[in-house]
Design an enzyme around this catalytic site. Structure first.
Site, PDB file in Angstrom:
ATOM      1  N   ASP A 129      -6.536 -11.423  54.829  1.00  0.00           N
ATOM      2  CA  ASP A 129      -5.919 -10.096  54.764  1.00  0.00           C
ATOM      3  C   ASP A 129      -4.492 -10.173  54.215  1.00  0.00           C
ATOM      4  OD1 ASP A 129      -5.688  -7.339  54.990  1.00  0.00           O
ATOM      5  OD2 ASP A 129      -5.031  -7.415  57.080  1.00  0.00           O
TER       6      ASP A 129
ATOM      7  N   HIS B 169      -4.673  -4.947  53.595  1.00  0.00           N
ATOM      8  CA  HIS B 169      -5.156  -3.614  53.971  1.00  0.00           C
ATOM      9  C   HIS B 169      -4.079  -2.539  53.814  1.00  0.00           C
ATOM     10  CE1 HIS B 169      -3.428  -4.656  58.058  1.00  0.00           C
ATOM     11  NE2 HIS B 169      -3.090  -3.378  57.996  1.00  0.00           N
TER      12      HIS B 169
ATOM     13  N   SER C 121       2.189  -4.048  60.156  1.00  0.00           N
ATOM     14  CA  SER C 121       1.304  -4.903  59.357  1.00  0.00           C
ATOM     15  C   SER C 121       2.033  -5.452  58.132  1.00  0.00           C
ATOM     16  CB  SER C 121       0.076  -4.108  58.901  1.00  0.00           C
ATOM     17  OG  SER C 121      -0.729  -3.752  59.998  1.00  0.00           O
TER      18      SER C 121
END
Length: 314
Positions: A187, A157, A266
């Site tokens: 992801d 993402h 992230s």
């Protein structure tokens, strides 16, 4: 001062049968050690059972040696375990050792990179700083080098909609990067940097098979663009599930942890106290509209992440 020989004279050959050799008087200061071959019953015992006599002689020698050492240092107190512990404490107070979390961070820091997904392919170095500012709002993240040829793991993402990807290594070296692999169900994205710093170090990955709730971990990344930053916590649980706010997919088999993580973390590594990567930070849970950390973070196990990069499982 000369020391007495550390062996027994009883090992010398016995005197001839013509008659026993006269005994030599022992010097007053000499420890009680057999001075000649044992006469009579002791001689017969030595011939039949040499083992017990050697043991007795060894005990006498050890006692004499101990008395000699103690005699050289009269009145000296015997060092105890409490003395040793006190000396260690005093040494650590003067020069305290780094914490386990600090050592883990020092180990992983050379392998952590800042990842920016730019919305267009304009040359940022030409003065277009607005592009990166926009990226910081929605696609700024972290990555970790897993192969020293510039292979980097991050979250999908972070770079999914980017027209251009830029990475900055720990020593400040910047490079464009291309996405060479993806694993949407976890992801995960795999990047390859176009140029590399000379001293690039790849992280060490570790199986999660022995990971347990309560194990200490650190999360390293660039929260809100600040970094590299590290936070310290524990593994809160294993095999968790998380569904994104957009409801696009449900991630499973996740590591839950409580080391602080925020937007920008992230794709960064979740690291054990030996500096080895066990997961890739991928999400935080916050039921409110604020996208900030409240104590629940999730990471994809490194086994899944390694598979995304085409690396064999542990």
């Amino acid at each position: 001062m000369r020391k007495a020989p550390l062996y027994s004279r009883s090992s010398r050959p016995a005197a001839p049968a013509a008659g026993p050799a006269p005994a030599t008087p022992a010097a007053p200061q000499t420890p009680a050690v057999p001075a000649a071959a044992p006469p009579g019953r002791l001689r017969r015992l030595a011939l039949r059972r040499p083992g017990p006599l050697w043991a007795l002689t060894g005990a006498l020698l050890a006692t004499a040696l101990m008395l000699g050492v103690l005699g050289l240092r009269p009145g000296q107190r015997v060092i105890t375990q409490d003395d040793i512990d006190a000396a260690v404490r005093a040494s650590l107070e003067k020069e305290p050792l780094p914490s386990a979390a600090a050592k883990a961070y020092e180990t992983i820091a050379p392998s952590v990179v800042r990842v920016v997904g730019l919305p267009d392919d304009k040359d940022e170095s030409a003065g277009d700083s607005d592009a990166e500012q926009q990226a910081m709002e929605r696609s700024l993240g972290t990555g970790v080098v897993i192969v020293d040829n510039g292979t980097i793991l991050t979250n999908l993402h972070v770079v999914a909609n980017a027209k251009r990807i830029k990475v900055r290594f720990a020593n400040g070296h910047e490079s464009d990067a291309q996405m060479v692999g993806a694993q949407p169900e976890n992801d995960l994205a795999v990047l390859r940097a176009s140029s590399l710093p000379d001293d690039l170090e790849a992280a060490t990955m570790r199986s999660t098979s022995d990971l347990r709730p309560g194990d200490h971990v650190v999360a390293v990344g660039h929260p809100f663009g600040i970094g590299p930053s590290t936070s310290y916590g524990v593994v809160s649980g294993l095999k968790r599930e998380f569904r994104s706010e957009q409801g696009e997919r449900t991630l499973s088999n996740l590591i839950q942890f409580d080391a602080a993580a925020n937007p920008g973390n992230s794709g960064g590594p979740l690291v054990t106290m030996d500096g080895h990567v066990v997961g890739i930070v991928t999400a935080i849970l916050n039921p409110s509209e604020q996208r900030t950390f409240i104590g629940i973070g999730f990471a994809v196990p490194i086994e899944n992440a390694a598979a995304a990069a085409g690396m064999p499982p542990f």
